[in-house]
Write a protein that holds these residues in place. Structure first.
Motif, PDB file in Angstrom:
ATOM      1  N   LYS A 158      11.663  -5.731   7.827  1.00 22.07           N
ATOM      2  CA  LYS A 158      10.770  -5.702   6.661  1.00 22.07           C
ATOM      3  C   LYS A 158       9.324  -5.589   7.128  1.00 22.07           C
ATOM      4  N   LEU A 159       8.617  -4.633   6.558  1.00 23.89           N
ATOM      5  CA  LEU A 159       7.207  -4.425   6.870  1.00 23.89           C
ATOM      6  C   LEU A 159       6.356  -4.967   5.730  1.00 23.89           C
ATOM      7  N   GLN A 160       5.467  -5.883   6.059  1.00 22.68           N
ATOM      8  CA  GLN A 160       4.476  -6.379   5.106  1.00 22.68           C
ATOM      9  C   GLN A 160       3.105  -5.864   5.548  1.00 22.68           C
ATOM     10  N   LEU A 161       2.423  -5.247   4.619  1.00 21.15           N
ATOM     11  CA  LEU A 161       1.147  -4.604   4.923  1.00 21.15           C
ATOM     12  C   LEU A 161       0.070  -5.133   3.989  1.00 21.15           C
ATOM     13  N   TRP A 162      -1.027  -5.586   4.584  1.00 17.25           N
ATOM     14  CA  TRP A 162      -2.199  -5.997   3.820  1.00 17.25           C
ATOM     15  C   TRP A 162      -3.334  -5.010   4.098  1.00 17.25           C
ATOM     16  N   ILE A 163      -3.831  -4.371   3.071  1.00 14.71           N
ATOM     17  CA  ILE A 163      -5.007  -3.511   3.210  1.00 14.71           C
ATOM     18  C   ILE A 163      -6.201  -4.320   2.725  1.00 14.71           C
ATOM     19  N   TYR A 164      -7.070  -4.678   3.666  1.00 14.13           N
ATOM     20  CA  TYR A 164      -8.189  -5.552   3.357  1.00 14.13           C
ATOM     21  C   TYR A 164      -9.410  -4.771   2.861  1.00 14.13           C
ATOM     22  N   GLN A 165     -10.017  -4.009   3.751  1.00 13.43           N
ATOM     23  CA  GLN A 165     -11.284  -3.373   3.391  1.00 13.43           C
ATOM     24  C   GLN A 165     -11.557  -2.176   4.293  1.00 13.43           C
ATOM     25  N   ALA A 166     -12.529  -1.386   3.873  1.00 11.61           N
ATOM     26  CA  ALA A 166     -13.004  -0.254   4.670  1.00 11.61           C
ATOM     27  C   ALA A 166     -14.523  -0.317   4.751  1.00 11.61           C
ATOM     28  N   GLN A 167     -15.079   0.306   5.777  1.00  9.19           N
ATOM     29  CA  GLN A 167     -16.529   0.323   5.955  1.00  9.19           C
ATOM     30  C   GLN A 167     -16.990   1.715   6.377  1.00  9.19           C
ATOM     31  N   ASP A 168     -18.221   2.016   6.002  1.00  7.98           N
ATOM     32  CA  ASP A 168     -18.906   3.255   6.408  1.00  7.98           C
ATOM     33  C   ASP A 168     -18.143   4.509   5.997  1.00  7.98           C
ATOM     34  N   LEU A 169     -17.590   4.508   4.779  1.00  9.95           N
ATOM     35  CA  LEU A 169     -16.943   5.718   4.275  1.00  9.95           C
ATOM     36  C   LEU A 169     -18.001   6.746   3.891  1.00  9.95           C
ATOM     37  N   PRO A 170     -17.677   8.025   3.929  1.00  9.45           N
ATOM     38  CA  PRO A 170     -18.665   9.043   3.554  1.00  9.45           C
ATOM     39  C   PRO A 170     -18.846   9.104   2.037  1.00  9.45           C
ATOM     40  N   ILE A 185     -11.674   1.758  -6.368  1.00 11.59           N
ATOM     41  CA  ILE A 185     -12.915   0.987  -6.498  1.00 11.59           C
ATOM     42  C   ILE A 185     -14.053   1.982  -6.690  1.00 11.59           C
ATOM     43  N   ASP A 186     -14.745   1.883  -7.790  1.00 12.40           N
ATOM     44  CA  ASP A 186     -15.764   2.863  -8.152  1.00 12.40           C
ATOM     45  C   ASP A 186     -17.056   2.647  -7.371  1.00 12.40           C
ATOM     46  N   LYS A 187     -17.672   3.780  -7.015  1.00 12.54           N
ATOM     47  CA  LYS A 187     -19.022   3.828  -6.440  1.00 12.54           C
ATOM     48  C   LYS A 187     -19.219   2.797  -5.335  1.00 12.54           C
ATOM     49  N   ASN A 188     -18.479   2.997  -4.226  1.00 14.13           N
ATOM     50  CA  ASN A 188     -18.548   2.036  -3.127  1.00 14.13           C
ATOM     51  C   ASN A 188     -18.181   2.732  -1.823  1.00 14.13           C
ATOM     52  N   LEU A 189     -19.010   2.547  -0.794  1.00 13.16           N
ATOM     53  CA  LEU A 189     -18.718   3.080   0.532  1.00 13.16           C
ATOM     54  C   LEU A 189     -18.153   2.018   1.468  1.00 13.16           C
ATOM     55  N   ASN A 190     -18.087   0.764   0.981  1.00 12.42           N
ATOM     56  CA  ASN A 190     -17.511  -0.345   1.747  1.00 12.42           C
ATOM     57  C   ASN A 190     -16.551  -1.116   0.850  1.00 12.42           C
ATOM     58  N   PRO A 191     -15.466  -0.469   0.401  1.00 17.58           N
ATOM     59  CA  PRO A 191     -14.578  -1.098  -0.588  1.00 17.58           C
ATOM     60  C   PRO A 191     -13.785  -2.253   0.006  1.00 17.58           C
ATOM     61  N   LYS A 192     -13.455  -3.209  -0.861  1.00 18.73           N
ATOM     62  CA  LYS A 192     -12.629  -4.360  -0.488  1.00 18.73           C
ATOM     63  C   LYS A 192     -11.454  -4.413  -1.463  1.00 18.73           C
ATOM     64  N   TRP A 193     -10.233  -4.116  -0.938  1.00 11.90           N
ATOM     65  CA  TRP A 193      -9.048  -4.102  -1.787  1.00 11.90           C
ATOM     66  C   TRP A 193      -8.287  -5.427  -1.720  1.00 11.90           C
ATOM     67  N   TYR A 194      -7.971  -5.890  -0.530  1.00 13.97           N
ATOM     68  CA  TYR A 194      -7.187  -7.107  -0.317  1.00 13.97           C
ATOM     69  C   TYR A 194      -5.894  -7.076  -1.138  1.00 13.97           C
ATOM     70  N   GLN A 195      -5.099  -6.039  -0.908  1.00 14.50           N
ATOM     71  CA  GLN A 195      -3.819  -5.883  -1.580  1.00 14.50           C
ATOM     72  C   GLN A 195      -2.683  -5.918  -0.563  1.00 14.50           C
ATOM     73  N   SER A 227      -6.200  -6.182  12.503  1.00 16.27           N
ATOM     74  CA  SER A 227      -7.154  -5.450  13.322  1.00 16.27           C
ATOM     75  C   SER A 227      -7.919  -4.440  12.483  1.00 16.27           C
ATOM     76  N   TRP A 228      -9.017  -3.961  13.083  1.00 20.44           N
ATOM     77  CA  TRP A 228      -9.779  -2.849  12.541  1.00 20.44           C
ATOM     78  C   TRP A 228      -9.292  -1.558  13.190  1.00 20.44           C
ATOM     79  N   TYR A 229      -9.407  -0.457  12.441  1.00 21.30           N
ATOM     80  CA  TYR A 229      -9.010   0.852  12.953  1.00 21.30           C
ATOM     81  C   TYR A 229     -10.045   1.889  12.532  1.00 21.30           C
TER      82      TYR A 229
END
Length: 659
Positions: free
Chosen positions: A335-347, A378-388, A439-441
C-alpha cells in the motif's frame, strides 16, 4: 606450428641475430576459393621476450577482431590487431620455440597431437553480474527495448528487455545462465564456465548493450582483472564505447553508461553470501537473523590470534552451518500512502504573473491498471500549500510514480513542472522492508525562470504478504513473450535481492565560460563549436558559435535530476562538437567530471577551472587540442536553494582566461 626464422649472419665464429622487427605476427585467415581470403585475427608476440623465456606454450591465445563479416575500413584495423577488437574470434592453441640454426628452413612440420598431460589445465569459474541501470541510452523508435549481453569465450548470458525512458533503463537484476530457448532457470549466477586455469589464457569479458536488432555499444574487461579482486567489487558506473566497425551511432550520440557489479572466480572459492561491498544497497549482505545466530557461535569459539575481516568471518561460519534454511520470500507489492504538502517557486503563467496550480498523480497497480488522483486547485499562488493525502493499494514497489503540476485554465492547462519517482529508489532500507520518507524534490520544467521550482512530498510504503510476489515466466511462456507472440504481463519482481541505490533530487548547474585552442575541422581553418552536457539521463547544450576556435558562452545550464549517492552516481559527460550543415557533427573532444567532486553547500562560490579535452572515445591519457573553462555544482534540494546566477562574469584573479 609456423616457424619464425630471423635473418642471421656469422661473426667471429658465433651466430649473431639481426631481427628486422621485434614483433612476430601470426595471421589467421578463412580461405575462400573464389574470393579474397577473410582475415580472422592477427596475433602479435614479442620476439625478444619469447627468446628470454625460452619459448612459449603450449597455451591457448584468445583472438579478437571486428564483428563477424566485417573486413573493411576500421574493421580491417581491428582484424590486424592495430586497434582494439570489439568481438571475440576464438582461441588458438600454440607453442613457440626460438633456436639458432646454421641453415634455417621454413615450412610445415607435422608435430602430431599433444598428450593429455601437455594440454593447458581447465577449471570451473562462475560470474556474478549484478546489473542495476543505464543512463544516456539512445532510444530507437522501432526497437525501443534494450538488453545487456555478457560474453566470455563461447559462453553467453543476457538480461531481460526493458524500455528506455528519458535516456534511462532500469534492470535491477542478476544476469544468470539461461536454459534452452532462453528459458528461465534456478541459476543464481552465470556459470559454471569451464575455462583455462591460467588466467592469462582466458578471453576477455565483453559487455554489449543491445536493442532487439543489433549491438549498440560495448565494453571489454580483462577477466583476470575481475578475478584478482577476490569477489570484492562494488557497483560502479562504466562508460560504454561505440563499435567503430559498425558505425551505428551518430557522432552526437553518447554510447551510454551502465551501472553494474561484476565478480568472478573459481567455483569452489565463491562465497555463499555476497560481501557487503559488492551489494551495498541491500542494507547488509548478511541478514539480521544470520548476524544474531553467528554472534552466538562467535562467543563460543576460541579467540582468534590473527585479525580477520568481520564479513569474511561471517562467511566462514555460515559455511560451517549444517542447517540449510531457505530464505524467506521478499514481498514486492503493498500500500502506497502519499502526502502532497507544498510547492515553491512555480512559474507564473497568467497575465498577472501568477498561476492556479493543481497536481495530478499517476501510477499502476499489480495488474497493470492505471490509477489516477488529483489535488484541489489553489488560485493565484506560486507557492501553493495542499497538504492532501492519497492512498493506492497493491502497488508494486518497482512501480514509477508520476506527478505533474498544472496551471488551470479554461481552454488548456499549462504544465508548470513534473516529477517522476521510482518507488524503490526512495527507500534506504533493505528490500522488503517498509519505508517512510519525507523530502523535497526539484521539478522538471521547460520554463527558464522556474529552474528552482520544487515540491515537498511524503511517501509511506507498507508491504503486503509475500504471497503477492510475482514469478518470472519460464519455459514456453518466456520464449513466447521474448518473441512477441504473447503480450508480457507487468513484471512485479522487486528490484532484485541486491537492493536499489536510493536516489535524491538534485540540480546540476553547469557553468560554461569559454573554450580555447579547439581543433579546426572546417576548410577555413576554424570550427563551429557547441557543447553538450549529459548527466543522469538528462542533457542540455549550448548555442553554436560559428567560425571560431576560441568560443565564449558565459552561461549557466541547469538540469534537475534524480541522482543516487554521488559515490554511485554516473560521471558528468561534457562533449564538444563542431556543427556541420550537411553531414554529421564532428567531436572535437570530451571530458568527464566525478559527481562526488561537484557537491556544494548552500551559498558556496563558483570555482571554475580549465579542463583538458580527450579523444572522442574517452580514452584518458590521449589528449587532443583544446581546453574548456567551466565549473560544475550539484545542488541539494531543500526549502532554501542557492539562487541561479543571472549571468557569468570572468572569474576575478583568474589568470589566462583571456587568450
Amino acid at each position: 606450428p609456423i616457424p619464425c626464422v630471423p635473418w642471421q649472419s656469422q661473426t667471429s665464429g658465433q651466430y649473431q641475430r639481426r631481427v628486422h622487427g621485434s614483433a612476430i605476427k601470426l595471421c589467421i585467415f578463412d580461405w575462400n576459393a573464389a574470393t579474397r581470403n577473410d582475415r580472422i585475427a592477427t596475433l602479435t608476440f614479442n620476439y625478444n621476450k619469447i627468446k628470454r623465456m625460452g619459448g612459449l606454450g603450449p597455451k591457448w591465445v584468445p583472438m579478437y577482431g571486428a564483428p563477424i563479416g566485417r573486413q573493411k575500413g576500421v574493421a580491417a584495423k581491428m582484424n590486424r590487431g592495430v586497434i582494439e577488437g570489439t568481438c571475440y574470434r576464438g582461441d588458438m592453441l600454440l607453442k613457440m620455440e626460438i633456436r639458432d640454426e646454421k641453415e634455417p628452413k621454413k615450412g610445415l612440420v607435422n608435430i602430431g597431437l599433444l598428450l593429455e598431460s601437455q594440454m593447458p589445465k581447465e577449471t570451473s569459474y562462475i560470474i556474478r553480474f549484478d546489473l542495476y541501470e543505464g543512463t544516456e541510452i539512445v532510444s530507437f523508435k522501432m526497437f525501443g527495448e534494450m538488453h545487456v549481453e555478457i560474453h566470455i569465450g563461447g559462453n553467453t548470458a543476457r538480461s531481460s528487455r526493458v524500455p528506455v525512458k528519458d535516456g534511462r533503463c532500469e534492470w535491477y537484476e542478476t544476469i544468470v545462465s539461461s536454459g534452452p530457448g532462453g528459458a528461465q532457470t534456478d541459476n543464481k549466477e552465470f556459470g559454471p564456465l569451464y575455462l583455462q586455469k591460467d588466467l592469462n589464457q582466458v578471453p576477455d569479458l565483453f559487455i554489449f548493450l543491445c536493442n532487439q536488432k543489433r549491438r549498440v555499444s560495448f565494453l571489454r574487461i580483462p577477466f583476470k582483472e575481475i578475478v584478482h579482486k577476490n569477489w570484492l567489487c562494488p557497483p560502479k558506473w562504466w562508460n560504454l564505447k561505440e563499435d567503430k566497425a559498425t558505425d551505428f551511432l551518430n557522432e552526437d550520440v553518447f554510447p551510454g553508461a551502465l551501472m553494474f557489479s561484476v565478480r568472478a572466480g573459481q567455483t569452489d572459492s565463491a562465497p555463499e553470501i555476497p560481501l557487503y561491498s559488492s551489494r551495498p544497497f541491500k542494507g547488509g549482505s548478511v541478514s539480521e537473523q544470520d548476524i544474531a545466530r553467528l554472534n552466538r557461535r562467535i562467543s563460543t569459539r576460541p579467540t582468534m590470534t590473527r585479525p580477520s575481516n568481520k564479513v569474511m568471518e561471517y562467511e566462514a561460519l555460515l559455511e560451517e552451518e549444517e542447517e540449510d534454511q531457505a530464505p524467506p520470500e521478499i514481498p514486492t507489492v503493498g500500500k502506497l500512502q502519499l502526502w502532497i504538502y507544498q510547492a515553491q517557486d512555480l512559474p507564473g503563467m497568467d497575465s498577472d504573473g501568477y498561476s492556479d496550480p493543481f497536481a495530478t498523480i499517476k501510477t499502476s497497480n499489480k495488474d497493470g491498471k492505471e490509477l489516477f488522483a488529483k489535488t484541489r486547485t489553489i488560485d493565484k499562488n506560486l507557492n501553493p500549500k495542499w497538504y492532501q493525502q492519497f492512498e493506492f493499494d497493491m502497488i508494486p514497489v518497482c512501480e514509477t510514480l508520476h506527478i505533474e503540476i498544472y496551471d488551470q485554465d479554461i481552454l488548456q492547462n499549462d504544465l508548470l513542472g513534473k516529477l517522476t519517482l521510482l518507488l524503490s529508489a526512495q527507500s534506504k532500507k533493505p528490500p522488503g522492508k517498509n519505508f517512510d520518507c519525507k523530502s523535497w524534490y526539484f521539478l522538471t520544467t521547460k520554463t527558464e525562470s522556474a529552474k528552482t521550482g520544487r515540491l515537498q512530498l511524503r511517501l509511506k510504503f507498507t508491504f503486503a504478504d509475500s504471497k503477492f510476489r510475482a514469478r518470472k515466466p519460464t519455459g514456453l511462456t518466456n520464449l513466447m513473450q521474448s518473441t512477441g507472440l504473447i503480450k508480457k504481463k507487468k513484471d512485479l519482481s522487486i528490484t532484485s535481492d541486491f537492493g536499489t541505490p536510493p536516489k535524491h533530487s538534485m540540480q546540476l548547474r553547469a557553468h560554461i565560460y569559454m573554450a580555447r585552442n579547439l581543433q579546426a575541422f572546417d576548410s577555413n581553418g576554424l570550427s563551429d563549436p557547441y557543447i553538450r552536457i549529459r548527466f543522469c539521463g538528462m542533457d542540455c547544450r549550448t548555442t553554436t558559435l560559428t567560425r571560431t576556435v576560441n568560443p565564449e558562452w558565459f552561461k549557466t545550464f541547469n538540469m534537475n535530476v534524480m541522482c543516487p549517492d554521488p559515490r554511485y552516481a554516473p560521471d558528468i559527460q561534457i562533449i564538444v562538437y563542431d556543427w556541420d550543415q550537411f553531414s554529421k557533427d564532428d567531436q572535437l573532444g570530451r571530458f568527464s567530471v566525478k559527481a562526488a567532486e561537484c557537491v556544494v553547500n548552500h551559498g558556496e562560490e563558483i570555482r571554475p577551472k580549465w579542463f583538458d579535452l580527450y579523444d572522442a572515445d574517452g580514452v584518458y591519457g590521449t589528449t587532443v587540442e583544446g581546453q574548456v573553462l567551466a565549473a560544475f555544482q550539484l545542488i541539494k534540494v531543500g526549502s532554501r536553494v542557492t539562487p541561479i546566477p543571472k549571468s557569468l562574469q570572468p572569474p576575478p584573479g583568474m589568470h589566462g582566461y583571456r587568450l
